[in-house]
Design an enzyme around this catalytic site. Structure first.
Site, PDB file in Angstrom:
ATOM      1  N   GLU A  78       0.743  -1.188  -0.114  1.00  0.00           N
ATOM      2  CA  GLU A  78      -0.061  -0.058   0.004  1.00  0.00           C
ATOM      3  C   GLU A  78       0.784   1.205  -0.087  1.00  0.00           C
ATOM      4  OE1 GLU A  78      -3.056   0.485  -0.390  1.00  0.00           O
ATOM      5  OE2 GLU A  78      -3.586  -1.484  -0.751  1.00  0.00           O
TER       6      GLU A  78
ATOM      7  N   CYS B 158     -23.577   6.332 -14.141  1.00  0.00           N
ATOM      8  CA  CYS B 158     -22.324   7.271 -13.866  1.00  0.00           C
ATOM      9  C   CYS B 158     -22.890   8.727 -14.283  1.00  0.00           C
ATOM     10  CB  CYS B 158     -20.983   6.738 -14.497  1.00  0.00           C
ATOM     11  SG  CYS B 158     -19.754   7.922 -14.403  1.00  0.00           S
TER      12      CYS B 158
HETATM   13  S1  SF4 Z   1     -14.987   4.785 -16.409  1.00  0.00           S
HETATM   14 FE1  SF4 Z   1     -15.555   6.211 -14.822  1.00  0.00          FE
HETATM   15  S2  SF4 Z   1     -16.344   8.078 -16.060  1.00  0.00           S
HETATM   16 FE2  SF4 Z   1     -16.481   6.234 -17.223  1.00  0.00          FE
HETATM   17  S3  SF4 Z   1     -18.569   5.140 -16.827  1.00  0.00           S
HETATM   18 FE3  SF4 Z   1     -17.050   4.303 -15.583  1.00  0.00          FE
HETATM   19  S4  SF4 Z   1     -17.081   5.209 -13.787  1.00  0.00           S
HETATM   20 FE4  SF4 Z   1     -18.050   6.816 -15.340  1.00  0.00          FE
END
Ligand code: SF4
Length: 345
Positions: A35, A206
């Protein structure tokens, strides 16, 4: 379980990373080292360093017992060396204060040097199965895009909002797969540039994808406003001649010819008399103009002044009187050439 977590976990099972050298272990030391290395370095670059580091320092006792030079030597090339110094110091604390056993208590983990809340959460989740939300740089990007979180993630207000989301979204089951899924998605699909939205398991929900705002989010760090500085430039005119002064060789416009200057509000006539031996009449000032340098903004007031007489005692070696045409042809900064060209007759 919420839909966000469920889709992420399902995606991780098929497309996530399962065989990195620090996966498939419950050893908090091995997870901790990975990490820390991954904090500012990409996975591909970390793997080789990680293997060598773990060979030489296989457990917390071995790391604590080593000299700092040797630890730094094994870090050499990874950069951000405070990470290595903190790791070494934290290993000694684990030995001295926790009997060589890596602490399970979340607060105690965070008290070790170099371990912030997100790193402590990753160790707690992967090593002890004690769910804690993570929020590293990649995860911030995923959240900011998916939930349309405005504002630079380094700002306390934005970060607080992102932590709240991290807490709310964290499922109570399959925490390891969820945490790994978030990290993998941020590192491999929801990348800074050219994210793979078309194949992303979160694209139906999204916000950034649906509103075509992927390129805008997360919001960039706001630029600091440039400092402002104001000066008056003396345009000493004697018939057809103007006075130019050579600038010091370092600093802005170093070594070029320019007009003499006084700080804004300074006494131009006194400066003309004391520096250049010139008794003057003040003419109306020309309009202020602004020149932008990389590190500040300069507001210049050109102040024309007609010479009444030259005082014999004053001599300025770095100053010359030139005809206006000669002056325009001298090695001048562009704004000064513009002033001279626009000087009314
Ligand atoms: S890659 Fe990122 S910006 Fe593209 S749909 Fe997935 S979460 Fe959304």
């Amino acid at each position: 379980m919420n839909d966000f977590a469920a889709r992420l976990i399902a995606w991780q099972a098929v497309h996530g990373r399962h065989d990195l050298p620090w996966q498939n272990t419950r050893d908090p030391y091995a997870i901790w080292v990975s990490e820390i290395m991954l904090q500012q370095t990409q996975v591909a670059a970390v793997i080789g360093y990680y293997r060598k580091f773990m060979q030489r320092f296989p457990d917390v006792a071995a790391l604590a017992a080593s000299g700092q030079d040797e630890v730094l030597q094994h870090w050499s090339g990874l950069g951000y060396y405070s990470r290595a110094r903190n790791l070494h110091q934290a290993a000694q604390m684990v030995v001295d204060e926790h009997g060589g056993i890596f602490p399970r208590d979340f607060e105690a983990i965070q008290r070790l040097p170099g371990i912030g809340r997100s790193t402590a959460a990753a160790i707690s989740s992967f090593a002890f199965d004690l769910p804690q939300p993570i929020l590293d740089g990649n995860v911030k990007r995923v959240f900011a895009r998916h939930f349309l979180v405005e504002g630079w993630p380094g700002m306390p207000r934005t970060e607080k909002r992102l932590w709240t989301l991290a807490e709310q979204l964290m499922p109570q089951q399959e925490m390891v797969a969820y945490t790994q899924g978030l990290m993998d998605l941020g590192a491999t699909l929801c990348t800074r540039s050219k994210p793979g939205c078309e194949i992303c398991p979160l694209r139906q929900t999204c916000g950034a994808f649906l509103n075509q705002r992927v390129k805008e989010l997360p919001s960039p760090k706001p630029r600091k406003p440039l400092p402002e500085k104001a000066i008056t430039m003396l345009l000493l005119v004697d018939g057809d001649e103007v006075l130019l002064e050579k600038r010091p060789s370092s600093g802005i416009w170093g070594g070029l010819w320019s007009l003499p200057e006084v700080a804004d509000g300074g006494d131009a006539q006194t400066a003309a008399r004391e520096r250049y031996g010139a008794e003057t009449d003040m003419l109306p000032a020309l309009p202020v103009f602004t020149h932008v340098f990389t590190h500040f903004r300069l507001h210049i007031t050109p102040q024309p002044m007609r010479i009444i007489r030259h005082l014999p005692e004053a001599r300025q070696l770095s100053a010359v009187w030139l005809s206006r045409q000669e002056a325009i042809g001298a090695a001048l900064p562009t704004p000064i050439r513009k002033i001279l060209k626009n000087l009314p007759d």
